[in-house]
Enzyme design. Sequence first.
Site, mmCIF file in Angstrom:
data_model
loop_
_atom_site.group_PDB
_atom_site.id
_atom_site.type_symbol
_atom_site.label_atom_id
_atom_site.label_comp_id
_atom_site.label_asym_id
_atom_site.label_seq_id
_atom_site.Cartn_x
_atom_site.Cartn_y
_atom_site.Cartn_z
ATOM 1 N N MET A 191 -9.017 8.589 8.356
ATOM 2 C CA MET A 191 -9.410 9.186 7.078
ATOM 3 C C MET A 191 -10.323 10.384 7.287
ATOM 4 O O MET A 191 -11.253 10.613 6.519
ATOM 5 C CB MET A 191 -10.088 8.140 6.172
ATOM 6 C CG MET A 191 -9.119 7.078 5.716
ATOM 7 S SD MET A 191 -9.876 5.736 4.787
ATOM 8 C CE MET A 191 -10.285 4.589 6.095
ATOM 9 N N GLY A 229 -0.447 0.015 9.088
ATOM 10 C CA GLY A 229 -1.166 -0.215 10.340
ATOM 11 C C GLY A 229 -1.521 -1.671 10.539
ATOM 12 O O GLY A 229 -0.685 -2.554 10.357
ATOM 13 N N ASP A 230 -2.759 -1.921 10.918
ATOM 14 C CA ASP A 230 -3.259 -3.283 11.123
ATOM 15 C C ASP A 230 -4.136 -3.663 9.935
ATOM 16 O O ASP A 230 -4.971 -2.870 9.516
ATOM 17 C CB ASP A 230 -4.075 -3.341 12.423
ATOM 18 C CG ASP A 230 -4.517 -4.765 12.720
ATOM 19 O OD1 ASP A 230 -3.820 -5.435 13.487
ATOM 20 O OD2 ASP A 230 -5.531 -5.217 12.147
ATOM 21 N N LYS A 259 -3.227 2.881 -2.403
ATOM 22 C CA LYS A 259 -4.441 3.675 -2.475
ATOM 23 C C LYS A 259 -4.317 4.816 -1.475
ATOM 24 O O LYS A 259 -4.017 4.592 -0.321
ATOM 25 C CB LYS A 259 -5.666 2.832 -2.083
ATOM 26 C CG LYS A 259 -6.013 1.799 -3.107
ATOM 27 C CD LYS A 259 -7.379 1.217 -2.836
ATOM 28 C CE LYS A 259 -7.294 0.188 -1.737
ATOM 29 N NZ LYS A 259 -8.585 -0.435 -1.442
ATOM 30 N N ASP A 267 0.808 -1.218 0.000
ATOM 31 C CA ASP A 267 0.000 0.000 0.000
ATOM 32 C C ASP A 267 0.838 1.262 0.000
ATOM 33 O O ASP A 267 1.998 1.235 0.400
ATOM 34 C CB ASP A 267 -0.776 0.058 1.329
ATOM 35 C CG ASP A 267 -2.099 -0.635 1.241
ATOM 36 O OD1 ASP A 267 -2.477 -1.052 0.149
ATOM 37 O OD2 ASP A 267 -2.751 -0.737 2.291
HETATM 38 N N1 SAH Z 1 -4.998 -0.118 8.519
HETATM 39 C C1 SAH Z 1 -4.592 1.214 8.937
HETATM 40 C C2 SAH Z 1 -5.637 2.252 8.595
HETATM 41 C C3 SAH Z 1 -5.809 2.469 7.121
HETATM 42 S S1 SAH Z 1 -6.964 3.747 6.784
HETATM 43 C C4 SAH Z 1 -4.271 1.223 10.431
HETATM 44 O O1 SAH Z 1 -4.590 0.229 11.128
HETATM 45 O O2 SAH Z 1 -3.693 2.178 10.900
HETATM 46 C C5 SAH Z 1 -5.884 5.103 6.443
HETATM 47 C C6 SAH Z 1 -5.943 6.113 7.570
HETATM 48 O O3 SAH Z 1 -5.206 5.649 8.686
HETATM 49 C C7 SAH Z 1 -5.335 7.440 7.241
HETATM 50 O O4 SAH Z 1 -6.242 8.273 6.522
HETATM 51 C C8 SAH Z 1 -5.066 7.997 8.622
HETATM 52 O O5 SAH Z 1 -6.248 8.471 9.225
HETATM 53 C C9 SAH Z 1 -4.640 6.732 9.367
HETATM 54 N N2 SAH Z 1 -3.179 6.559 9.372
HETATM 55 C C10 SAH Z 1 -2.482 5.548 8.819
HETATM 56 N N3 SAH Z 1 -1.162 5.694 9.056
HETATM 57 C C11 SAH Z 1 -1.024 6.811 9.806
HETATM 58 C C12 SAH Z 1 0.091 7.490 10.386
HETATM 59 N N4 SAH Z 1 1.346 7.037 10.260
HETATM 60 N N5 SAH Z 1 -0.159 8.627 11.081
HETATM 61 C C13 SAH Z 1 -1.406 9.089 11.245
HETATM 62 N N6 SAH Z 1 -2.496 8.486 10.725
HETATM 63 C C14 SAH Z 1 -2.310 7.366 10.007
#
Ligand code: SAH
Length: 262
Positions: free
Chosen positions: A176, A94-95, A62, A40
């Site tokens: 988001m 993230g997760d 994306k 991603d």
């Molecule tokens: N799976 C991811 C979330 C994906 S949705 C998780 O568990 O973190 C994408 C959103 O995650 C972004 O729009 C933002 O709101 C948040 N995000 C992901 N990485 C981030 C980071 N390093 N710092 C702050 N927000 C983050």
Amino acid sequence: MDDDFPAGMVWLVGAGPGDPELLTRKAERLIRRASVILYDALVGPGILDFAAPGARLEHVGKRSGRHSRDQRTIDRMIVEAALAGERVVRLKGGDPAIFARAGEELGAARAAGIAVRICPGVTAASAAAASLGTSLTLRGLARRLTLVTAHARAGEALTLNWSELADPDATLAIYMGKVVAAQVAENLILAGLNPDTPVAMVENASLPDERVVRTRLDLLGLVADAALGSGPALLLIGSALADSGAAVGARCQVMVAARPPK
Ligand code: SAH
């Protein structure tokens, strides 16, 4: 021990918020073993360095508004690679089980009879709390943590259950939410949440260009526009975010707490 990553298998792997040190040891091992890695946009630099020299790395990134590949194409790429006998890592920021379309990818793999498993990662809300030096839950004060996405399709209004979200005993972690921050604040205030409820925003949590912004709910829209850049940002709302003055991890901190002009 049985091999947990045979040829033809898929792992949905959480890459964490960006800092390679926040990768789990399991994630690192799976990345090293993968022959194909579909990753991603939010996978931080440094993480792909763990890939084996011959592995095929494919960006299927994306970012909101700029979908480079639609979800069905990604599902198909995962299935095709696995059926071709590759060891497939689908690497997500993230997760993988939190706002990451894992449901579709698990479903597509299972429908094709492919073995698929999840390796969890540190989600943005956890990384943001660490940057802030704050607990997201507080005994007796913030008993609930709500993870919610404020993503809406272009041109569509946000349809969230605002009265349920406007809970003074909860911490809201909004994924988001940057571009709709003003709408979020307005709706929460209309639903009864106090306009001076503390807010923290963390952009690029855990990365070198991380930025922490603290404000209050009625200023959220204004401040998000003025103080955030183009990186991914998490919005956190609730009394647990009252400034403890201890954002030890944060590299850049902005505070906007003046009352808005009448
Ligand atoms: N799976 C991811 C979330 C994906 S949705 C998780 O568990 O973190 C994408 C959103 O995650 C972004 O729009 C933002 O709101 C948040 N995000 C992901 N990485 C981030 C980071 N390093 N710092 C702050 N927000 C983050």
